[in-house]
Design an enzyme around this catalytic site. Structure first.
Site, PDB file in Angstrom:
ATOM      1  CB  ILE A 187       6.771   2.535  -5.066  1.00 17.33           C
ATOM      2  CG1 ILE A 187       5.777   2.777  -3.920  1.00 17.33           C
ATOM      3  CG2 ILE A 187       7.383   1.145  -4.946  1.00 17.33           C
ATOM      4  CD1 ILE A 187       4.566   1.810  -3.963  1.00 17.33           C
ATOM      5  N   GLY A 188       8.000   5.987  -4.794  1.00 16.53           N
ATOM      6  CA  GLY A 188       7.576   7.362  -4.999  1.00 16.53           C
ATOM      7  C   GLY A 188       6.943   7.958  -3.757  1.00 16.53           C
ATOM      8  CB  ILE A 197       2.523  12.966  10.445  1.00 23.10           C
ATOM      9  CG1 ILE A 197       1.012  12.726  10.573  1.00 23.10           C
ATOM     10  CG2 ILE A 197       2.900  13.390   9.029  1.00 23.10           C
ATOM     11  CD1 ILE A 197       0.472  11.526   9.808  1.00 23.10           C
ATOM     12  CD  GLN A 202       2.295   8.144  -0.294  1.00 23.25           C
ATOM     13  OE1 GLN A 202       2.738   8.368  -1.421  1.00 23.25           O
ATOM     14  NE2 GLN A 202       1.746   6.998   0.020  1.00 23.25           N
ATOM     15  N   GLY A 220      -0.147   3.231   8.637  1.00 19.06           N
ATOM     16  CA  GLY A 220       0.006   3.298   7.193  1.00 19.06           C
ATOM     17  C   GLY A 220      -0.770   4.454   6.590  1.00 19.06           C
ATOM     18  N   GLY A 242      -0.091   5.176   2.964  1.00 14.06           N
ATOM     19  CA  GLY A 242       0.006   5.081   1.507  1.00 14.06           C
ATOM     20  C   GLY A 242      -1.342   5.002   0.834  1.00 14.06           C
ATOM     21  CD  GLU A 243      -2.653   0.271   0.053  1.00 11.60           C
ATOM     22  OE1 GLU A 243      -2.494  -0.120   1.224  1.00 11.60           O
ATOM     23  OE2 GLU A 243      -2.742  -0.500  -0.911  1.00 11.60           O
TER      24      GLU A 243
HETATM   25 MO1  MOS Z   1      -0.603  -2.022  -2.659  1.00 15.94          MO
HETATM   26  S1  MOS Z   1      -2.238  -2.386  -3.812  1.00 15.94           S
HETATM   27  O1  MOS Z   1      -0.459  -3.314  -1.561  1.00 15.94           O
HETATM   28  O2  MOS Z   1       0.713  -1.633  -3.596  1.00 15.94           O
END
Ligand code: MOS
Length: 751
Positions: free
Chosen positions: A472-473, A619, A628, A692, A694-695
């Site tokens: 997703i990028g 990493i 990210q 993780g 991403g977030e």
């Molecule tokens: Mo995320 S909010 O699980 O794409």
């Protein structure tokens, strides 16, 4: 099969000198910058496609009393007008079903009420504007604050209870010598991905293919199957490139269901794209929250009690809630700890996961409350956090796989120059700008999922990795290519990665920061199995076989892979978290450091510089990881200073439903930002030993900015986003008690 019930042990990926970890450019970069990467609306495979355009409701609650479609049906090029009067029967709305045009009920403004299909996009759009439904409008509830008292306890989310409690909260709070009791609010927010939702649907007999923009393809397939009541095996989803998701594409949205229904009826491919305003309301957004925090400590700053209660809202019948207080269960050691989530029913569009659901807005509150407690204690906010760092999970007492929060805070303090901060608010100025520094901690769960992948060598010596994983990028194509390359000692050019298609082995996809670990582990397993098959084929004693430069070195012989693969060889791989997520608490960590300037003339807040220091296991790619992280931090700055869906409380309209008025932090808002990583590996997280990312970058980022605003001005704004009117109000109310040396003639007038 990789089973993370036990630690992974040494792997071929540990070998130094490989591609993994290197700042490799995105392998899909050239396709993207030359426009050859196909997004949902752009696929050429379906021939003769026709175009659908949505009509959406203009009331906040009520029913459609009449819907006259005659003019639209007679308009040039129109092939089909679908409303609740003629829409095919679908499953009722439930967990995992998203029926469209199902009845005359309108639950929120922006709800699809008709689909017009025509032979061109322009014809469909023109005809759609001819449909003007008549409504019986009802007064709805659109304001969380007004509904807070009636909010209910929601159902557990992914098996996790909305409530947790340890110790006697009230007694501990009453007895704490230093304490704060504060309420923070965060507004509704929109994912604001670049690519609006779109789908091309094509039927071949009873086989349905959806070219769509979706993050989690197997789950999407299930949703379509359950909604249309057709077998899952008859459905294929294709999402080779996704122009951002941020949670907004975790679910199948109206474009997917309506394109499928219309295409089945017309026996032609149908393309449906949502307009940007439609994306805001017809898909999901993040709920606003009200969060009350009670923190109590002894005089030395040891926490004695933490209580975090959060209220959010959703459409009637949808029980997703914003898990804002969940991270509070994992971050600070305290003998008394309570978290609670309540959900109010509002007549607003559906709210669901967005960009670190829970942590992103929860830490906006908790990490500012910690700053307030540090002020009350007259203690450095980093010292307060270090003093209360948890060594076992505070809520349940489980061990952490790694605990690396304090090193992130210490390294950040050093790199950022925290020792230059003046703890006295309002004491530093640069011309008209009051300058302040703030920090916050970051924490984010690492929920590995079950995943599958395959690895195959063709006779051309190219390794092909396949999975229904999406990119997703984030850089998924690139890191999976790096894994494949390192497993066989190949250059990256000899690895091809094919993703985003449910005809490949099932991956949970991109969500919840589990993508790289879950699918990466499945790719690792597939490569291990393929290595074993190749070694067997040499017929030599396989002990100590080494894969390097495209050949196997075994029993003193070098065998090129091409000579072994014949017409091709392939292997499947799979990975499961096993009991690892039950036995251990897995988190990634970070520290954010921000410097802001606040204009004493206008109240305008500008970020001056920002640093994030993160620990997320191994990493995998230094470049995509940094991207990210700073992307998340940029969203954090937006959450602190600008992002907000303005809701008309009278009728539930999302007023700024476009990217001009819903401002996401852009280049001009971000002058200087960097992200660095603390070295660690986590052998209980996954075969990647990574966690993780991403977030993680967004978690806590906005709180560091808000704390910097306090340090600059002495004004504590507890209602996000922190806009200049709130700064001016703070000055007007005299909140800046500690502000010194400011010329009265420059102070804004209270009027
Ligand atoms: Mo995320 S909010 O699980 O794409």
């Amino acid at each position: 099969m990789i089973d993370m019930s036990k630690p992974i042990g040494p792997t071929p990926l540990d070998r130094p000198g490989g591609l993994l970890g290197q700042p490799i450019n995105r392998v899909d970069g050239p396709l993207k910058v030359t426009g050859r990467a196909t997004y949902a609306y752009e696929y050429r495979e379906p021939q003769n496609a026709v175009y659908g355009f949505l009509v959406v409701s203009t009331i906040g609650k009520g029913r459609i009393s009449a819907i006259d479609t005659t003019a639209a049906e007679k308009a040039p090029g129109v092939l089909l007008v679908m409303t609740h009067l003629n829409a095919p029967k679908q499953a009722p709305r439930g967990q995992g079903t998203v029926p469209q045009l199902a009845s005359d009920r309108v639950q929120f403004q922006g709800q699809p009420v008709a689909l017009v299909v025509a032979d061109t996009f322009e014809a469909a759009r023109a005809a759609a504007y001819l449909i003007k439904p008549a409504y019986d409008a009802e007064q709805g509830a659109h304001d969380l604050a007004a509904r807070r008292a009636g909010a209910a306890t929601p159902k557990p989310r992914n098996g996790t209870s909305p409530d947790s409690s340890k110790g006697d909260i009230d007694a501990a709070f009453a007895g704490a010598p230093v304490k704060i009791d504060v309420t923070y609010t965060t507004p509704p927010q929109s994912h604001a991905m670049m690519e609006p939702h779109a789908t091309i649907a094509q039927w071949d007999g009873d086989q349905l293919t959806l070219y769509t923009a979706n993050q989690m393809l197997p789950r999407g397939t299930q949703t379509v199957a359950d909604t249309l009541q057709i077998p899952k095996d008859n459905i294929r989803l294709v999402s080779r490139y996704v122009g951002g998701g941020f949670g907004g594409k975790l679910q199948v949205q109206p474009d997917g269901i309506l394109a499928a229904l219309a295409s089945r009826q017309l026996k032609r491919p149908v393309k449906v794209a949502l307009t940007r305003p439609q994306v805001f309301a017809a898909t999901t957004h993040r709920s606003d929250t009200i969060q009350r925090l009670r923190l109590g400590a002894d005089h030395e700053g040891k926490l004695q009690v933490v209580a975090h209660e959060s209220w959010s809202d959703n459409t009637p019948g949808v029980d997703d809630f914003e898990t804002a207080a969940m991270a509070t269960r994992n971050i600070y050691a305290t003998p008394a700890l309570m978290t609670a989530h309540r959900l109010a029913t509002l007549d607003l569009p559906v709210s669901a996961a967005m960009r670190a659901p829970g942590e992103a807005v929860g830490l906006l509150a908790l990490e500012c409350a910690m700053d307030e407690l540090a002020v009350a204690l007259n203690m450095d906010p980093i010292e307060l956090r270090i003093k209360n760092d948890a060594q076992t999970d505070p809520a349940e007492g489980k061990p952490f796989t790694t605990r690396t929060l304090v090193p992130c805070l210490q390294k950040g303090a050093e790199l950022f120059g925290w020792n230059k901060r003046n703890a006295q608010p309002g004491a530093v100025r640069d011309g008209e700008w009051l300058v302040g520094m703030g920090m916050s901690a970051a924490i984010r769960g690492n929920p590995m999922q079950e995943a599958k992948a395959s690895a195959a060598f063709g006779r051309d010596g190219i390794l092909t990795i396949r999975s229904s994983m999406t990119d997703i990028g984030t850089g998924t194509y690139t890191i999976l290519a790096q894994i494949g390359a390192d497993m066989f000692g190949l250059p990256i050019e000899r690895v091809r990665v094919e993703l985003g298609d449910t005809k490949f082995p099932p991956s949970p996809g991109s969500g919840g920061s589990f993508g790289a670990n879950s699918t990466g582990s499945a790719v690792y397993d597939a490569c291990m199995n393929l290595r074993q098959a190749l070694v067997q084929k040499t017929g030599l004693n396989s002990d100590g076989a080494v894969f390097e430069r495209g050949q196997i070195t075994v029993a003193g012989k070098n065998v090129p892979l091409e000579t072994l693969v014949g017409d091709g060889m392939s292997a499947d791989g799979s990975a499961t978290p096993g009991s690892s997520r039950k036995d251990y608490v897995q988190q990634s960590y970070g520290g954010h450091f921000a410097e802001v300037g606040v204009s004493e003339v206008t109240g305008e807040i500008r970020l001056r510089r920002m640093l994030g220091v993160f620990a997320a296991g191994r990493i995998l790619n230094a470049k995509t990881a940094r991207s990210q992280a700073i992307g998340g931090m940029t969203f954090g700055v937006g959450a602190a200073l600008m992002e907000e869906i303005h809701v008309d409380k009278r009728d539930g309209w999302f007023l700024n439903n476009n990217l001009a008025e819903y401002h996401v932090a852009a280049n001009a808002d971000i002058p200087m930002m960097d992200a660095v990583f603390v070295t660690e590996t986590d052998d209980r997280s996954s075969a990647m030993k990574s966690k993780g990312l991403g977030e993680l970058g967004i978690c806590g980022a906005g709180a560091a900015v808000a704390n910097a605003v306090y340090n600059a001005t002495g004004i504590r704004i507890r209602d996000y986003p922190l806009t200049l009117d709130k700064v001016l109000n703070g000055w007007a109310k005299g909140d800046e008690g500690q502000r010194s040396g400011i010329s009265p003639s420059l102070s804004p007038s209270p009027g």
